[in-house]
Design an enzyme around this catalytic site. Structure first.
Site, PDB file in Angstrom:
ATOM      1  N   PRO A  77       0.811  -1.222   0.000  1.00  0.00           N
ATOM      2  CA  PRO A  77       0.000   0.000   0.000  1.00  0.00           C
ATOM      3  C   PRO A  77       0.838   1.264   0.000  1.00  0.00           C
ATOM      4  O   PRO A  77       1.834   1.370   0.720  1.00  0.00           O
ATOM      5  CB  PRO A  77      -0.808  -0.124   1.289  1.00  0.00           C
ATOM      6  CG  PRO A  77      -0.947  -1.591   1.478  1.00  0.00           C
ATOM      7  CD  PRO A  77       0.365  -2.182   1.021  1.00  0.00           C
ATOM      8  N   CYS A  78       0.409   2.220  -0.826  1.00  0.00           N
ATOM      9  CA  CYS A  78       1.222   3.409  -1.054  1.00  0.00           C
ATOM     10  C   CYS A  78       0.561   4.691  -0.564  1.00  0.00           C
ATOM     11  O   CYS A  78       1.141   5.755  -0.686  1.00  0.00           O
ATOM     12  CB  CYS A  78       1.530   3.545  -2.545  1.00  0.00           C
ATOM     13  SG  CYS A  78       0.060   3.777  -3.574  1.00  0.00           S
ATOM     14  N   GLN A  79      -0.654   4.608  -0.012  1.00  0.00           N
ATOM     15  CA  GLN A  79      -1.351   5.839   0.344  1.00  0.00           C
ATOM     16  C   GLN A  79      -0.549   6.687   1.333  1.00  0.00           C
ATOM     17  O   GLN A  79      -0.540   7.903   1.266  1.00  0.00           O
ATOM     18  CB  GLN A  79      -2.730   5.530   0.939  1.00  0.00           C
ATOM     19  CG  GLN A  79      -3.717   4.978  -0.081  1.00  0.00           C
ATOM     20  CD  GLN A  79      -3.633   3.470  -0.181  1.00  0.00           C
ATOM     21  OE1 GLN A  79      -2.686   2.855   0.277  1.00  0.00           O
ATOM     22  NE2 GLN A  79      -4.629   2.873  -0.797  1.00  0.00           N
ATOM     23  N   PHE A  81       2.664   6.866   1.532  1.00  0.00           N
ATOM     24  CA  PHE A  81       3.863   7.379   0.897  1.00  0.00           C
ATOM     25  C   PHE A  81       3.574   8.430  -0.164  1.00  0.00           C
ATOM     26  O   PHE A  81       4.438   9.194  -0.543  1.00  0.00           O
ATOM     27  CB  PHE A  81       4.622   6.237   0.203  1.00  0.00           C
ATOM     28  CG  PHE A  81       5.196   5.224   1.156  1.00  0.00           C
ATOM     29  CD1 PHE A  81       5.883   5.614   2.293  1.00  0.00           C
ATOM     30  CD2 PHE A  81       5.053   3.876   0.907  1.00  0.00           C
ATOM     31  CE1 PHE A  81       6.420   4.680   3.161  1.00  0.00           C
ATOM     32  CE2 PHE A  81       5.583   2.928   1.758  1.00  0.00           C
ATOM     33  CZ  PHE A  81       6.268   3.329   2.899  1.00  0.00           C
TER      34      PHE A  81
END
Length: 415
Positions: A77-79, A81
């Site tokens: 998950p990148c939210q 970052f």
């Protein structure tokens, strides 16, 4: 030759998985927490995906003995970052889900690992996070490299920059795919390009949005339609559905229209005809849309679009009283906001996001789910399931299939 085995973590709808499969690998196990994404994955790729929280899954329950797995892929998950997240910080719990990736890597000891994340990962906490991730992988015995790739450089019709973390424990070099496309000077055929980096190379020009989705330009969206697909030039097109809810940003009605007045008007003409709401739905090929035209409710009631209004007039035989108010449109000004951008046409699209896609070039709707999927290089026969917002999210969170395929091909060479 026996196919190389892959475990996929944070799989989503399977953009990376599909590309890796196309490169020649076999996914033996996958996992994601989003049930709609899992259902899309199962419908199109396979039932080897498990729905659930990776934090609660015992590594021993994942197939593949220690050392037998050739590759682990993870779009963690990148939210937390993302540079689009103004509140991003080192303490965001989602930033540490990559620790679950490390846990599985430590147990399975794959020969290669590939992890994907957003550009913001490189600058988070002044670069300390990416250094920490590299150190963690090196402690597990993996020679690790990090590179920022732009999907457009590899034939994807989209400017999408993503961090690709690659590591291996077999003593090989981590080799990234070679760039095949570039932003060439328009109108020139000698492949002279904008920067010295690409001069004298035989790179192809970027794939434009027009080239990718032009066949769908004049095809009406299928919101609420019964048919699962439409055929265009021999292609079966699924999920050609789109959001039309954008306030004062493109083609909108020229005059103020009172939905209650229109509802009463249409109900009067319907009640004085032989047409029922159900028959009207069947005539238009909708599931339940016609009912909203006769419902005096600001939350679920609606006014027919101009083309539906004209067809409705043909069968209900109503007069011209509201024709002008309903059918006359005017182009309203577009504000410069990320959610209100008009898509490119003669160059690759901007990054397909997990929320509201860009407005279509004709300014009457947003890009359809299928158009977004095409710009992410999903094949036509990949059918997404879930609500429209869920499908947009699944597509926007995916790794472009073509980019994943090219990454997989380089790893397969090393294996």
């Amino acid at each position: 030759m026996k196919k190389k085995k892959v475990i996929s973590l944070f799989s989503g709808a399977g953009g990376m998985d599909l590309g890796i499969i196309c490169a020649g690998f076999e996914i033996i196990w996958a996992n994601d927490f989003d049930i709609d994404a899992v259902n899309s994955y199962r419908k199109n790729i396979g039932t080897h995906i498990e729905h659930g929280d990776i934090c609660k899954i015992d590594g021993s329950d994942i197939p593949g003995e220690e050392g037998e797995v050739d590759l682990i892929i993870a779009g963690f998950p990148c939210q937390g970052f993302s540079i689009a997240n103004k509140n991003r910080n080192i303490e965001d719990k989602r930033n540490y889900l990559y620790k679950e990736m490390l846990r599985i890597i430590k147990i399975k000891k794959p020969k290669f690992i590939v992890a994907e994340n957003v550009k913001g990962l490189l600058s988070l906490n002044e670069g300390k996070i990416i250094k920490m991730i590299i150190q963690d992988l090196e402690k597990l015995g993996y020679k690790t490299n990090v590179k920022l790739l732009n999907a457009a450089d590899y034939g994807v019709p989209q400017q999408r920059e993503r961090v690709i973390i690659m590591g291996n424990r077999i003593g090989a070099d981590n080799e990234y795919p070679q760039i095949t496309h570039a932003d060439l000077y328009p109108g020139e055929n000698n492949y002279k390009v904008l920067t010295e980096k690409y001069e004298n190379s035989k790179l192809q020009p970027y794939v434009t949005v027009e080239k990718a989705i032009a066949p769908l330009r004049y095809i009406p969206i299928r919101n609420g339609k019964i048919d699962e697909f439409i055929e265009i030039e021999g292609r079966k097109i699924y999920n050609h559905i789109a959001s039309t809810k954008v306030k004062d940003t493109f083609w909108g009605r020229k005059y103020e229209v009172n939905q209650h007045e229109i509802c009463d008007y249409l109900k009067y003409w319907r009640d004085n005809s032989k047409w029922t709401t159900k028959k009207i739905d069947e005539y238009f090929g909708y599931r339940h849309t016609a009912g909203h035209w006769f419902r005096k409710d600001n939350k679920s009631g609606s006014i027919p679009n101009p083309s539906d209004w004209i067809k409705l007039k043909e069968i209900l035989k109503f007069d011209d009283k509201y024709d002008k108010a309903v059918t006359e449109l005017i182009e309203k000004p577009i504000k410069f906001e990320q959610s209100l951008r008009v898509t490119n046409w003669n160059r690759p699209s901007d990054t397909i996001t997990a929320t509201s896609p860009e407005i279509h070039i004709d300014k009457k709707r947003r890009l359809s789910a299928r158009e977004c999927a095409i710009l992410q290089t999903f094949p036509d026969n990949y059918i997404f399931v879930g609500s429209l917002s869920s499908i947009y999210r699944q597509i926007g969170n995916a790794v472009p299939v073509l980019l994943a395929k090219k990454i997989g091909e380089k790893i397969l060479e090393k294996l």
